[in-house]
Motif scaffolding. Structure first.
Motif, PDB file in Angstrom:
ATOM      1  N   ALA A  44       0.837  -1.202   0.000  1.00 39.03           N
ATOM      2  CA  ALA A  44       0.000   0.000   0.000  1.00 39.03           C
ATOM      3  C   ALA A  44       0.869   1.248   0.000  1.00 39.03           C
ATOM      4  CB  ALA A  44      -0.929  -0.008   1.212  1.00 39.03           C
ATOM      5  N   ASP A  45       1.949   1.218   0.774  1.00 37.99           N
ATOM      6  CA  ASP A  45       2.854   2.360   0.815  1.00 37.99           C
ATOM      7  C   ASP A  45       3.452   2.621  -0.567  1.00 37.99           C
ATOM      8  OD1 ASP A  45       4.300   4.314   2.645  1.00 37.99           O
ATOM      9  OD2 ASP A  45       5.997   3.332   1.674  1.00 37.99           O
ATOM     10  N   ALA A  46       3.792   1.555  -1.275  1.00 30.51           N
ATOM     11  CA  ALA A  46       4.322   1.708  -2.625  1.00 30.51           C
ATOM     12  C   ALA A  46       3.292   2.308  -3.575  1.00 30.51           C
ATOM     13  CB  ALA A  46       4.797   0.351  -3.150  1.00 30.51           C
ATOM     14  N   LEU A  47       2.011   2.105  -3.269  1.00 27.41           N
ATOM     15  CA  LEU A  47       0.935   2.668  -4.075  1.00 27.41           C
ATOM     16  C   LEU A  47       0.530   4.065  -3.607  1.00 27.41           C
ATOM     17  CD1 LEU A  47      -1.293  -0.526  -4.373  1.00 27.41           C
ATOM     18  CD2 LEU A  47       0.009   0.543  -6.224  1.00 27.41           C
ATOM     19  N   GLY A  48       1.186   4.544  -2.543  1.00 36.48           N
ATOM     20  CA  GLY A  48       0.932   5.903  -2.070  1.00 36.48           C
ATOM     21  C   GLY A  48      -0.028   6.025  -0.917  1.00 36.48           C
ATOM     22  N   LEU A  49      -0.409   4.917  -0.300  1.00 38.80           N
ATOM     23  CA  LEU A  49      -1.365   4.959   0.807  1.00 38.80           C
ATOM     24  C   LEU A  49      -0.708   4.409   2.070  1.00 38.80           C
ATOM     25  CD1 LEU A  49      -4.407   5.415   1.631  1.00 38.80           C
ATOM     26  CD2 LEU A  49      -4.685   2.951   1.276  1.00 38.80           C
ATOM     27  N   GLN A  59      -4.966  -8.428   9.972  1.00 43.46           N
ATOM     28  CA  GLN A  59      -5.754  -7.198  10.003  1.00 43.46           C
ATOM     29  C   GLN A  59      -4.941  -6.035   9.469  1.00 43.46           C
ATOM     30  OE1 GLN A  59      -6.738  -7.649  14.356  1.00 43.46           O
ATOM     31  NE2 GLN A  59      -8.564  -6.518  13.693  1.00 43.46           N
ATOM     32  N   ILE A  60      -5.660  -5.070   8.889  1.00 42.15           N
ATOM     33  CA  ILE A  60      -5.055  -3.822   8.427  1.00 42.15           C
ATOM     34  C   ILE A  60      -6.060  -2.714   8.673  1.00 42.15           C
ATOM     35  CG2 ILE A  60      -5.875  -3.728   6.029  1.00 42.15           C
ATOM     36  CD1 ILE A  60      -2.172  -3.563   6.917  1.00 42.15           C
ATOM     37  N   GLU A  61      -5.585  -1.493   8.864  1.00 46.72           N
ATOM     38  CA  GLU A  61      -6.489  -0.372   9.131  1.00 46.72           C
ATOM     39  C   GLU A  61      -6.186   0.798   8.208  1.00 46.72           C
ATOM     40  OE1 GLU A  61      -7.925   1.409  13.217  1.00 46.72           O
ATOM     41  OE2 GLU A  61      -6.129   2.479  12.581  1.00 46.72           O
ATOM     42  N   GLU A  79     -11.329   5.269  -2.154  1.00 49.49           N
ATOM     43  CA  GLU A  79      -9.951   5.112  -2.592  1.00 49.49           C
ATOM     44  C   GLU A  79      -9.148   4.252  -1.618  1.00 49.49           C
ATOM     45  OE1 GLU A  79      -6.376   7.809  -4.498  1.00 49.49           O
ATOM     46  OE2 GLU A  79      -8.166   8.786  -3.699  1.00 49.49           O
ATOM     47  N   SER A  80      -9.371   4.435  -0.313  1.00 44.61           N
ATOM     48  CA  SER A  80      -8.654   3.626   0.665  1.00 44.61           C
ATOM     49  C   SER A  80      -8.977   2.142   0.494  1.00 44.61           C
ATOM     50  CB  SER A  80      -9.004   4.071   2.080  1.00 44.61           C
ATOM     51  OG  SER A  80      -8.490   5.351   2.358  1.00 44.61           O
ATOM     52  N   ARG A  81     -10.271   1.831   0.322  1.00 41.51           N
ATOM     53  CA  ARG A  81     -10.649   0.425   0.123  1.00 41.51           C
ATOM     54  C   ARG A  81     -10.063  -0.120  -1.182  1.00 41.51           C
ATOM     55  NH1 ARG A  81     -16.377  -1.615   2.442  1.00 41.51           N
ATOM     56  NH2 ARG A  81     -16.368  -0.558   4.469  1.00 41.51           N
ATOM     57  N   ALA A  82     -10.141   0.683  -2.246  1.00 44.64           N
ATOM     58  CA  ALA A  82      -9.664   0.214  -3.541  1.00 44.64           C
ATOM     59  C   ALA A  82      -8.159  -0.029  -3.531  1.00 44.64           C
ATOM     60  CB  ALA A  82     -10.030   1.226  -4.624  1.00 44.64           C
ATOM     61  N   VAL A  83      -7.414   0.920  -2.986  1.00 44.17           N
ATOM     62  CA  VAL A  83      -5.959   0.789  -2.983  1.00 44.17           C
ATOM     63  C   VAL A  83      -5.516  -0.328  -2.042  1.00 44.17           C
ATOM     64  CG1 VAL A  83      -3.784   1.966  -2.471  1.00 44.17           C
ATOM     65  CG2 VAL A  83      -5.614   3.190  -3.652  1.00 44.17           C
ATOM     66  N   THR A  84      -6.163  -0.440  -0.880  1.00 46.15           N
ATOM     67  CA  THR A  84      -5.794  -1.511   0.050  1.00 46.15           C
ATOM     68  C   THR A  84      -6.150  -2.878  -0.517  1.00 46.15           C
ATOM     69  OG1 THR A  84      -6.249   0.035   1.874  1.00 46.15           O
ATOM     70  CG2 THR A  84      -5.946  -2.273   2.449  1.00 46.15           C
ATOM     71  N   ALA A  85      -7.280  -2.974  -1.218  1.00 44.91           N
ATOM     72  CA  ALA A  85      -7.629  -4.233  -1.880  1.00 44.91           C
ATOM     73  C   ALA A  85      -6.595  -4.584  -2.951  1.00 44.91           C
ATOM     74  CB  ALA A  85      -9.020  -4.135  -2.495  1.00 44.91           C
ATOM     75  N   ALA A  89      -4.168  -7.848  -2.968  1.00 43.79           N
ATOM     76  CA  ALA A  89      -4.095  -8.769  -4.109  1.00 43.79           C
ATOM     77  C   ALA A  89      -2.659  -8.950  -4.579  1.00 43.79           C
ATOM     78  CB  ALA A  89      -4.966  -8.243  -5.244  1.00 43.79           C
ATOM     79  N   ARG A  90      -1.869  -7.898  -4.530  1.00 51.99           N
ATOM     80  CA  ARG A  90      -0.466  -7.981  -4.969  1.00 51.99           C
ATOM     81  C   ARG A  90       0.371  -8.857  -4.057  1.00 51.99           C
ATOM     82  NH1 ARG A  90       1.431  -2.462  -7.843  1.00 51.99           N
ATOM     83  NH2 ARG A  90      -0.562  -1.868  -8.775  1.00 51.99           N
TER      84      ARG A  90
END
Length: 400
Positions: A44-49, A59-61, A79-85, A89-90
Motif C-alpha cells: 500500500a505504501d508503494a501505491l501511495g497509501l 488485520q489492516i487499518e 480510494e482507501s478500500r480500492a488501494v488496500t484491496a 491482491a499484490r
C-alpha cells in the motif's frame, strides 16, 4: 478527494469528522486468515497509501483525514478500500470488510510489535480474537463538553450497533449473533458502554483507576464504545462492526456526526442527558449484537423490546433536523431505507449462506461488497481518480 495535507478547519456549528476502518485479510483460495499485514502495508505504501498494522497479522487499518464536510469522506473511503484491496491482491491476499474472520487464525497471529507482544503476554488468549471495527472521530475540543456529549450518545449505542452488525459467521458456522465481534470485544475488561460521567475529572479518574489496577496498559486500551481520544481533540465512537460497504460506512458516519451535533445543541440549551442504567445499556447492546436489524432491540427509555427497525426510525427522527441542516437528510433517509429493505452486512451474509450453502460463497460476496462502488470503471458516476495518497497527520491509528 480532500487534500489530505490540508484538512478542513473546525467550526462551532459543524464539528470535524474522520473515519478509521479495520479490514480482514484472507487467503483467496481457502478463506483462511492470511498473516501478511506487513506485506500489505508495504504494498500500500508503494501505491501511495499509508495504512496501519493491527493486533492480529490478518488485520489492516485505513484512516481518512479530518474534515468538516461529510461528503469529502466518500472519495477517501472508496480510494482507501480500492488501494488496500489492490495492495492485498499484490501480496496474495483478499481484503474483506467483515467484523470477524470466517475462520480462526492460528495461535501465532499477533503482530510482532513490542506493544502488541506486551498485550499478548498480559492478556493471553484475549488477544487472539480478531475484531474489525469502524471508528468515527468527531471534533469536540473542550473535554467537559466532550464528556457531556458522550452522556448524550450512550442511549443510542445499541441502535448504532444493530445498524452496522456485520459478523454473524465465525469458525465456519453461524454464531447465532448478528455481531459476533461485539461478543468477542466484550471479553476485554475495559470494554462496554461508558458509565455516565458528571465531569471530565470523573472520566479521568476512571481511566486512572484502570491504569493503576493494570486493567489497561495505557490509555489506548480504554475500549469504551465511545471515548475521548487520548491523542486528538475528538470523541471516538467505536461501537460499530466495519460496515460491509462504503455506503453503509457513510450512513453510519453521517448519523454519528449528526448525533454529536445534536447533542452539542442540547448541551448549549442546558439540557442534561438521560441517565440510562449501565446494566440496562449492557443488555441493550447484547440484544443489538444478537438480533441486529432482523429481530428486536431494547428500547432503553421504555425498557421494553421493540422491532429493531423501530429503533432505527427513532434515531432518524432524533437527528432529522440536524441532518437537514447538514444537507444529508434525504441521502441518509434513502440509505437507511435501502438497508432496511435489503439488509445490512449480517443479513446479507446469512442470506448468502442460506441460498448458496457454502462459506466460500459468503467470502466471495463479502469481498465484492467490500469494493462495491469503489471501482471507477464499474461505477463511472463516482469517477474518482487515484492521486498522491500519503496519509495526513490527522487520524493516526487509535491502536488496540
Amino acid at each position: 478527494m480532500v487534500d489530505k495535507a490540508a484538512p478542513h478547519q473546525n467550526s462551532a456549528e459543524t464539528p470535524t469528522l474522520g473515519v478509521e476502518e479495520e479490514f480482514h485479510l484472507c487467503d483467496p483460495h481457502t478463506g483462511r486468515p492470511s498473516l501478511r499485514n506487513t506485506d500489505v502495508a508495504a504494498a500500500a505504501d508503494a501505491l501511495g497509501l499509508t495504512v496501519q498494522l493491527e493486533l492480529s497479522r490478518c488485520q489492516i487499518e485505513t484512516s481518512t483525514s479530518i474534515g468538516t464536510h461529510i461528503r469529502d469522506l466518500r472519495d477517501q473511503l472508496c480510494e482507501s478500500r480500492a488501494v488496500t484491496a489492490d495492495a492485498a491482491a499484490r501480496t496474495g491476499c483478499q481484503l474483506l470488510a467483515v467484523g470477524t474472520p470466517f475462520y480462526d487464525p492460528p495461535p501465532d497471529s499477533i503482530t510482532t510489535t513490542p506493544r502488541y507482544q506486551q498485550m499478548a503476554e498480559q492478556f493471553g488468549a484475549l488477544t487472539t480474537g480478531v475484531m474489525c471495527g469502524c471508528h468515527v472521530h468527531v471534533g469536540v475540543e473542550d473535554r467537559e463538553r466532550a464528556v457531556q456529549v458522550i452522556n448524550h450518545l450512550r442511549p443510542w449505542l445499541p441502535t448504532l450497533l444493530a445498524l452496522t452488525a456485520n459478523s454473524p459467521i465465525s469458525a465456519g458456522v453461524d454464531t447465532g449473533y448478528a455481531s459476533w465481534r461485539h461478543i468477542l470485544f466484550g471479553r476485554w475488561p475495559s470494554s462496554g458502554p461508558p458509565p455516565y460521567f458528571e465531569s471530565a475529572n470523573d472520566y479521568d479518574a476512571a481511566v486512572a483507576t484502570m491504569l493503576e489496577t493494570a486493567v489497561i496498559l495505557d490509555p489506548h486500551m480504554v475500549y469504551w464504545y465511545v471515548r475521548i481520544s487520548d491523542h486528538l481533540p475528538t470523541i471516538e465512537i467505536r461501537i460499530s462492526d466495519v460496515p460491509a460497504t462504503v455506503e453503509e460506512t457513510m450512513t453510519f458516519a453521517t448519523l454519528v456526526h449528526a448525533l454529536v451535533t445534536t447533542a452539542m445543541k442540547a448541551i448549549s440549551r442546558g439540557e442534561s442527558a438521560p441517565i440510562v442504567d449501565q446494566e440496562l445499556l449492557h443488555a441493550a447492546c447484547w440484544r443489538a449484537a444478537r438480533d441486529g436489524l432482523s429481530g428486536r432491540g431494547l428500547d432503553v427509555n421504555r425498557k421494553r423490546l421493540v422491532p429493531a427497525r423501530h429503533l432505527i426510525r427513532q434515531l432518524l427522527a432524533h437527528t432529522a433536523s440536524t441532518l437537514a441542516e447538514l444537507g444529508e437528510l434525504e441521502q441518509v433517509t434513502t440509505s437507511l431505507a435501502s438497508v432496511l429493505d435489503h439488509g445490512n452486512g449480517a443479513i446479507v451474509q446469512r442470506r448468502t449462506l442460506a441460498c448458496r450453502g457454502k462459506v466460500a460463497d459468503v467470502i466471495d460476496e463479502s469481498a465484492r461488497r467490500t469494493f462495491e462502488g469503489c471501482d471507477p470503471q464499474a461505477d463511472p458516476i463516482r469517477n474518482w481518480r487515484p492521486r498522491s495518497r500519503k496519509s495526513p497527520p490527522g487520524i493516526t491509528s487509535a491502536r488496540h
